[in-house]
Design a protein around this motif. Structure first.
Motif, PDB file in Angstrom:
ATOM      1  N   ALA A  99       0.833  -1.213   0.000  1.00  0.00           N
ATOM      2  CA  ALA A  99       0.000   0.000   0.000  1.00  0.00           C
ATOM      3  C   ALA A  99       0.864   1.259   0.000  1.00  0.00           C
ATOM      4  CB  ALA A  99      -0.934  -0.010   1.202  1.00  0.00           C
ATOM      5  N   VAL A 100       1.930   1.259   0.809  1.00  0.00           N
ATOM      6  CA  VAL A 100       2.843   2.416   0.823  1.00  0.00           C
ATOM      7  C   VAL A 100       3.502   2.557  -0.551  1.00  0.00           C
ATOM      8  CG1 VAL A 100       5.025   3.288   1.767  1.00  0.00           C
ATOM      9  CG2 VAL A 100       3.270   2.390   3.313  1.00  0.00           C
ATOM     10  N   ALA A 101       3.916   1.424  -1.107  1.00  0.00           N
ATOM     11  CA  ALA A 101       4.535   1.460  -2.446  1.00  0.00           C
ATOM     12  C   ALA A 101       3.560   2.053  -3.457  1.00  0.00           C
ATOM     13  CB  ALA A 101       4.948   0.053  -2.869  1.00  0.00           C
ATOM     14  N   PHE A 102       2.278   1.645  -3.373  1.00  0.00           N
ATOM     15  CA  PHE A 102       1.295   2.163  -4.333  1.00  0.00           C
ATOM     16  C   PHE A 102       1.149   3.673  -4.200  1.00  0.00           C
ATOM     17  CE2 PHE A 102      -2.822   3.539  -5.767  1.00  0.00           C
ATOM     18  CZ  PHE A 102      -2.829   3.045  -7.056  1.00  0.00           C
ATOM     19  N   ARG A 103       1.029   4.131  -2.942  1.00  0.00           N
ATOM     20  CA  ARG A 103       0.841   5.576  -2.730  1.00  0.00           C
ATOM     21  C   ARG A 103       1.998   6.360  -3.343  1.00  0.00           C
ATOM     22  NH1 ARG A 103      -0.119   5.415   2.742  1.00  0.00           N
ATOM     23  NH2 ARG A 103      -1.884   4.122   2.147  1.00  0.00           N
ATOM     24  N   ASN A 104       3.221   5.906  -3.104  1.00  0.00           N
ATOM     25  CA  ASN A 104       4.388   6.643  -3.607  1.00  0.00           C
ATOM     26  C   ASN A 104       4.561   6.487  -5.121  1.00  0.00           C
ATOM     27  OD1 ASN A 104       5.120   7.813  -1.160  1.00  0.00           O
ATOM     28  ND2 ASN A 104       6.128   5.927  -0.482  1.00  0.00           N
ATOM     29  N   ALA A 105       4.276   5.291  -5.621  1.00  0.00           N
ATOM     30  CA  ALA A 105       4.366   5.090  -7.085  1.00  0.00           C
ATOM     31  C   ALA A 105       3.306   5.936  -7.787  1.00  0.00           C
ATOM     32  CB  ALA A 105       4.186   3.614  -7.422  1.00  0.00           C
ATOM     33  N   ALA A 106       2.110   6.017  -7.192  1.00  0.00           N
ATOM     34  CA  ALA A 106       1.032   6.828  -7.794  1.00  0.00           C
ATOM     35  C   ALA A 106       1.444   8.299  -7.822  1.00  0.00           C
ATOM     36  CB  ALA A 106      -0.266   6.645  -7.015  1.00  0.00           C
ATOM     37  N   ARG A 107       2.128   8.755  -6.768  1.00  0.00           N
ATOM     38  CA  ARG A 107       2.630  10.150  -6.759  1.00  0.00           C
ATOM     39  C   ARG A 107       3.576  10.362  -7.936  1.00  0.00           C
ATOM     40  NH1 ARG A 107       6.048  13.088  -2.291  1.00  0.00           N
ATOM     41  NH2 ARG A 107       6.144  14.740  -3.843  1.00  0.00           N
ATOM     42  N   ILE A 108       4.486   9.410  -8.144  1.00  0.00           N
ATOM     43  CA  ILE A 108       5.446   9.537  -9.253  1.00  0.00           C
ATOM     44  C   ILE A 108       4.697   9.641 -10.583  1.00  0.00           C
ATOM     45  CG2 ILE A 108       7.221   8.293 -10.575  1.00  0.00           C
ATOM     46  CD1 ILE A 108       8.282   7.178  -7.905  1.00  0.00           C
ATOM     47  N   ILE A 109       3.749   8.734 -10.789  1.00  0.00           N
ATOM     48  CA  ILE A 109       3.034   8.702 -12.075  1.00  0.00           C
ATOM     49  C   ILE A 109       2.184   9.969 -12.251  1.00  0.00           C
ATOM     50  CG2 ILE A 109       1.292   7.417 -13.438  1.00  0.00           C
ATOM     51  CD1 ILE A 109       3.983   5.898 -13.081  1.00  0.00           C
TER      52      ILE A 109
END
Ligand code: KIV
Length: 274
Positions: A99-109
């Protein structure tokens, strides 16, 4: 209005289609002008966390932050229009949980407009890779020598030089491919193992110091351009920009000291009084 938007950049399926076909051409890039120069020649641009060392003079990639990655990725996106841009997830931004990875990856995208992210780790990151890809974020995996593990490994150690290491690394490659990664970087890996892994999985392997047995290669652009005075031994240099820059700066300094520099009237003619 049509619901279909034309995607002008190289796509994830197009990178996957390189498997067993034409090698994937990939370079790292961290800024707009160089992104523009390499855009039409490469399939994939990696905004790597090696920017910590190359752009910021850090000792390792561990000090690189999400904000640094986003800043450089925005610049690369502004400079490029064709190549697929993948952005490294920095240390501390994805390991804790999917979930943390998703939040940060979504920020990047969302903030950069890049297409994909890359993260380090094999079997231990498979759950996270699946979590991201199932939610719309393409992931490039990275196994073998993983620089973010420098403190555990006690240095940057090449992999696969003894056959005893092979089963774990093959399992890593299979795990990230099965989890949905669209490609995997093999870093610092002996050729026989890189060849076995390339034959074992259905996604492109992109080597860095992992031989021509891979489905493509990525290099740090500054290393292959001769800007790094101590490049890794496996890097072929295609230019010597470091010495070229020094010579140019020396010539410039001499011109300034000799007062050989123009004023505006040399370029824009003086205006006549009305
Ligand atoms: O950060 C980087 O440049 C990378 C490449 C070495 C693959 O991860």
């Amino acid at each position: 209005m049509s619901m279909q938007t034309q995607i002008k950049r190289v796509t994830v399926p197009e990178i996957r289609a390189h498997k067993g076909a034409k090698p994937v051409v990939c370079l790292t890039c961290y800024h707009a002008h160089t992104a523009k120069l390499l855009d039409k020649h490469v399939d994939l641009i990696l905004v790597g966390d090696s920017l910590g060392m190359v752009m910021h003079g850090l000792e390792s990639t561990l000090g690189v932050t999400l904000d640094m990655m986003i800043t450089h990725a925005k610049a690369v996106m502004r400079g490029s229009s064709r190549a697929l841009v993948t952005v490294d997830m920095p240390f501390g931004s994805y390991e804790e949980s999917p979930a943390v990875a998703f939040r940060n990856a979504a920020r990047i995208i969302q903030e950069t407009g890049a297409t994909a992210v890359k993260l380090e780790g094999g079997a231990r990151m498979a759950e996270t890779i699946q979590y991201l890809t199932q939610r719309g974020i393409p992931v490039m995996a990275h196994i073998g020598l993983t620089p973010q593990m420098v403190n555990i490994q006690g240095g940057f150690r090449t992999t696969g030089r003894t056959e005893a290491e092979w089963p774990a690394l093959e399992a890593d490659a299979k795990a990230v491919a099965d989890a949905g990664a669209f490609a995997v970087v093999l870093e610092g890996m002996a050729e026989p193992l890189a060849a076995r892994i390339t034959g074992l999985i259905a996604i492109p392997t992109i080597g860095i110091g992992a031989s021509a047995a891979c489905d493509g290669q990525v290099l740090v652009m500054e290393d292959m351009l001769g800007l790094n005075p101590n490049p890794p031994k496996f890097v072929r240099q295609y230019a010597q920009l470091g010495p070229a820059i020094e010579a140019a700066v020396e010539a410039y300094a001499q011109d300034v000291r000799d007062r050989r520099f123009p004023g505006v009237e040399n370029v824009y003619p003086m205006k006549k009084a009305q």
